[in-house]
Motif scaffolding. Structure first.
Motif, PDB file in Angstrom:
ATOM      1  N   LYS A   2       0.853  -1.191   0.000  1.00 57.24           N
ATOM      2  CA  LYS A   2       0.000   0.000   0.000  1.00 57.24           C
ATOM      3  C   LYS A   2       0.889   1.241   0.000  1.00 57.24           C
ATOM      4  CE  LYS A   2      -3.641  -2.386   2.623  1.00 57.24           C
ATOM      5  NZ  LYS A   2      -2.945  -3.704   2.524  1.00 57.24           N
ATOM      6  N   ILE A   3       0.846   1.995  -1.103  1.00 59.29           N
ATOM      7  CA  ILE A   3       1.657   3.206  -1.237  1.00 59.29           C
ATOM      8  C   ILE A   3       0.750   4.383  -1.574  1.00 59.29           C
ATOM      9  CG2 ILE A   3       3.470   4.372  -2.556  1.00 59.29           C
ATOM     10  CD1 ILE A   3       4.823   1.714  -2.957  1.00 59.29           C
ATOM     11  N   LEU A   4       0.873   5.427  -0.783  1.00 64.24           N
ATOM     12  CA  LEU A   4       0.104   6.662  -1.001  1.00 64.24           C
ATOM     13  C   LEU A   4       1.035   7.719  -1.569  1.00 64.24           C
ATOM     14  CD1 LEU A   4      -2.727   8.068  -0.381  1.00 64.24           C
ATOM     15  CD2 LEU A   4      -1.556   9.026   1.614  1.00 64.24           C
ATOM     16  N   ALA A   5       0.633   8.355  -2.685  1.00 58.98           N
ATOM     17  CA  ALA A   5       1.472   9.346  -3.359  1.00 58.98           C
ATOM     18  C   ALA A   5       0.798  10.704  -3.394  1.00 58.98           C
ATOM     19  CB  ALA A   5       1.772   8.887  -4.785  1.00 58.98           C
ATOM     20  N   GLY A  11       0.814  22.914 -11.867  1.00 54.18           N
ATOM     21  CA  GLY A  11      -0.530  23.471 -11.866  1.00 54.18           C
ATOM     22  C   GLY A  11      -1.620  22.526 -11.444  1.00 54.18           C
ATOM     23  N   ALA A  12      -1.277  21.379 -10.919  1.00 55.85           N
ATOM     24  CA  ALA A  12      -2.288  20.409 -10.497  1.00 55.85           C
ATOM     25  C   ALA A  12      -1.969  19.913  -9.101  1.00 55.85           C
ATOM     26  CB  ALA A  12      -2.348  19.236 -11.468  1.00 55.85           C
ATOM     27  N   CYS A  13      -2.999  19.406  -8.450  1.00 53.10           N
ATOM     28  CA  CYS A  13      -2.868  18.848  -7.104  1.00 53.10           C
ATOM     29  C   CYS A  13      -3.499  17.458  -7.147  1.00 53.10           C
ATOM     30  CB  CYS A  13      -3.587  19.750  -6.106  1.00 53.10           C
ATOM     31  SG  CYS A  13      -3.585  19.163  -4.405  1.00 53.10           S
ATOM     32  N   SER A  14      -2.769  16.447  -6.689  1.00 53.40           N
ATOM     33  CA  SER A  14      -3.338  15.101  -6.766  1.00 53.40           C
ATOM     34  C   SER A  14      -2.811  14.199  -5.657  1.00 53.40           C
ATOM     35  CB  SER A  14      -3.059  14.461  -8.138  1.00 53.40           C
ATOM     36  OG  SER A  14      -1.674  14.397  -8.400  1.00 53.40           O
ATOM     37  N   VAL A  15      -3.642  13.228  -5.321  1.00 50.44           N
ATOM     38  CA  VAL A  15      -3.323  12.212  -4.328  1.00 50.44           C
ATOM     39  C   VAL A  15      -3.759  10.872  -4.905  1.00 50.44           C
ATOM     40  CG1 VAL A  15      -3.766  11.352  -2.002  1.00 50.44           C
ATOM     41  CG2 VAL A  15      -3.695  13.822  -2.417  1.00 50.44           C
ATOM     42  N   ALA A  16      -2.934   9.858  -4.754  1.00 47.24           N
ATOM     43  CA  ALA A  16      -3.287   8.542  -5.288  1.00 47.24           C
ATOM     44  C   ALA A  16      -2.819   7.447  -4.346  1.00 47.24           C
ATOM     45  CB  ALA A  16      -2.684   8.333  -6.673  1.00 47.24           C
ATOM     46  N   LEU A  17      -3.559   6.358  -4.331  1.00 50.56           N
ATOM     47  CA  LEU A  17      -3.220   5.202  -3.511  1.00 50.56           C
ATOM     48  C   LEU A  17      -3.206   3.952  -4.371  1.00 50.56           C
ATOM     49  CD1 LEU A  17      -2.871   3.775  -0.687  1.00 50.56           C
ATOM     50  CD2 LEU A  17      -5.380   3.530  -0.701  1.00 50.56           C
ATOM     51  N   MET A  41      -8.177  15.865   0.174  1.00 51.09           N
ATOM     52  CA  MET A  41      -8.124  14.856  -0.882  1.00 51.09           C
ATOM     53  C   MET A  41      -7.489  13.576  -0.351  1.00 51.09           C
ATOM     54  SD  MET A  41      -6.974  17.382  -4.011  1.00 51.09           S
ATOM     55  CE  MET A  41      -6.635  16.088  -5.191  1.00 51.09           C
ATOM     56  N   LEU A  42      -6.453  13.738   0.453  1.00 53.22           N
ATOM     57  CA  LEU A  42      -5.784  12.583   1.057  1.00 53.22           C
ATOM     58  C   LEU A  42      -6.757  11.811   1.954  1.00 53.22           C
ATOM     59  CD1 LEU A  42      -2.250  12.583   2.603  1.00 53.22           C
ATOM     60  CD2 LEU A  42      -4.159  11.683   3.908  1.00 53.22           C
ATOM     61  N   ASP A  43      -7.504  12.540   2.764  1.00 56.21           N
ATOM     62  CA  ASP A  43      -8.487  11.892   3.646  1.00 56.21           C
ATOM     63  C   ASP A  43      -9.540  11.140   2.838  1.00 56.21           C
ATOM     64  OD1 ASP A  43      -7.244  12.846   5.916  1.00 56.21           O
ATOM     65  OD2 ASP A  43      -8.519  14.611   6.096  1.00 56.21           O
ATOM     66  N   ASP A  44      -9.977  11.729   1.719  1.00 51.22           N
ATOM     67  CA  ASP A  44     -10.983  11.083   0.868  1.00 51.22           C
ATOM     68  C   ASP A  44     -10.467   9.766   0.296  1.00 51.22           C
ATOM     69  OD1 ASP A  44     -12.797  13.088   1.282  1.00 51.22           O
ATOM     70  OD2 ASP A  44     -12.486  14.083  -0.647  1.00 51.22           O
ATOM     71  N   VAL A  45      -9.217   9.778  -0.165  1.00 50.27           N
ATOM     72  CA  VAL A  45      -8.634   8.573  -0.766  1.00 50.27           C
ATOM     73  C   VAL A  45      -8.512   7.457   0.270  1.00 50.27           C
ATOM     74  CG1 VAL A  45      -6.506   7.607  -1.732  1.00 50.27           C
ATOM     75  CG2 VAL A  45      -7.421   9.747  -2.640  1.00 50.27           C
ATOM     76  N   LEU A  46      -8.004   7.791   1.446  1.00 49.93           N
ATOM     77  CA  LEU A  46      -7.858   6.777   2.495  1.00 49.93           C
ATOM     78  C   LEU A  46      -9.219   6.249   2.947  1.00 49.93           C
ATOM     79  CD1 LEU A  46      -5.007   8.277   4.713  1.00 49.93           C
ATOM     80  CD2 LEU A  46      -4.845   6.377   3.089  1.00 49.93           C
ATOM     81  N   HIS A 190       0.517  13.435 -12.516  1.00 55.43           N
ATOM     82  CA  HIS A 190      -0.532  12.799 -11.726  1.00 55.43           C
ATOM     83  C   HIS A 190       0.102  11.978 -10.616  1.00 55.43           C
ATOM     84  CE1 HIS A 190      -4.307  13.256 -14.244  1.00 55.43           C
ATOM     85  NE2 HIS A 190      -3.368  13.764 -15.029  1.00 55.43           N
ATOM     86  N   ALA A 191      -0.514  12.029  -9.445  1.00 55.93           N
ATOM     87  CA  ALA A 191      -0.021  11.228  -8.328  1.00 55.93           C
ATOM     88  C   ALA A 191      -0.072   9.736  -8.641  1.00 55.93           C
ATOM     89  CB  ALA A 191      -0.834  11.533  -7.069  1.00 55.93           C
ATOM     90  N   ARG A 192      -0.996   9.317  -9.483  1.00 53.43           N
ATOM     91  CA  ARG A 192      -1.097   7.894  -9.823  1.00 53.43           C
ATOM     92  C   ARG A 192       0.180   7.406 -10.502  1.00 53.43           C
ATOM     93  NH1 ARG A 192      -5.626   6.823 -14.296  1.00 53.43           N
ATOM     94  NH2 ARG A 192      -4.607   4.795 -14.228  1.00 53.43           N
TER      95      ARG A 192
END
Length: 232
Positions: A2-5, A11-17, A41-46, A190-192
């Motif tokens: 499990k890796i969170l990025a 110009g973009a903000c992103s979080v991916a798991l 966004m991080l809280d939403d992904v988790l 992209h964080a992905r």
């Protein structure tokens, strides 16, 4: 695994798991709103994944190059999270992530090299060239140069053609006559893609602690000028 990025490089903000093969991402173009958006966004992904911070194996973040302020937001956030949960951090090149994202968006580019460019201002670009066989490492050392120097370096290199181009740094007029097979100036980080690149790096043990995590600016004078302004 499990890796969170996290990414706020430009110009973009992103979080991916990435969690046991599942991918969850939040992505928004918000050039001046990174600080307010990133942690929600991080809280939403988790929450969507049903995972708590302590349940992760590692955090990943764009180490740069890129916007001074943008890099500091993501890196300082990751440092705080890594301290809180005692997690290792995987630093990933922003240019490598940009190239991987462009290749993902353009499957017709195949396995050809991709030159990734971010606008460094002052008539210069941050750039590197990435292959599908070694997507984490640039075939030419990452650099900050003016467009003419970039074109000369590409001409002198022994990188096989065709070469594709990705990123907003390609907006400079000098690149209009470049011998690139195709160009996507609209490509964003992209964080992905940071998470995807972080997987083999984590497996190979290429991690750092929160204390060891440092941004890569490439242009030293940018850091110096910012620090001088803050001090004054």
């Amino acid at each position: 695994m499990k890796i969170l990025a996290l990414d706020t490089t430009s110009g973009a903000c992103s979080v991916a798991l990435i969690s046991d093969g599942q991918l969850i991402e939040r992505f928004v173009q918000a050039e001046r709103d990174h600080t307010r958006r990133l942690l929600p966004m991080l809280d939403d992904v988790l929450a969507e994944a049903g995972i708590k911070l302590a349940g992760l194996d590692a955090l990943a973040v764009s180490r740069g190059p890129g916007s001074f302020t943008g890099l500091r937001i993501a890196i300082s956030s990751v440092q705080g999270l890594a301290y809180a949960a005692d997690l290792p951090v995987v630093p990933v090149s922003s240019l490598a992530a940009l190239a991987l994202g462009a290749r993902r968006s353009h499957p017709d580019w195949g396995k050809s090299p991709v030159v990734a460019m971010l606008d460094a201002r002052m008539q210069q670009v941050y750039w590197g060239v990435y292959s599908s066989d070694s997507p984490c490492d640039s075939l030419i050392p990452e650099a900050v140069q003016n467009p003419e120097e970039v074109l000369l370096s590409l001409k002198k290199s022994e990188i096989c053609t065709p070469i594709y181009g990705a990123g907003p740094g390609l907006h400079y007029e000098a690149f209009e006559g470049a011998s690139l097979a195709a160009v996507d100036q609209a490509s964003l980080i992209h964080a992905r893609d940071i998470a995807q690149l972080a997987v083999p790096l984590w497996e190979q043990g290429h991690t750092v602690t929160a204390e060891e995590l440092e941004p890569v600016y490439l242009r030293n004078e940018v850091t110096w000028k910012k620090r001088q302004k803050i001090r004054s």
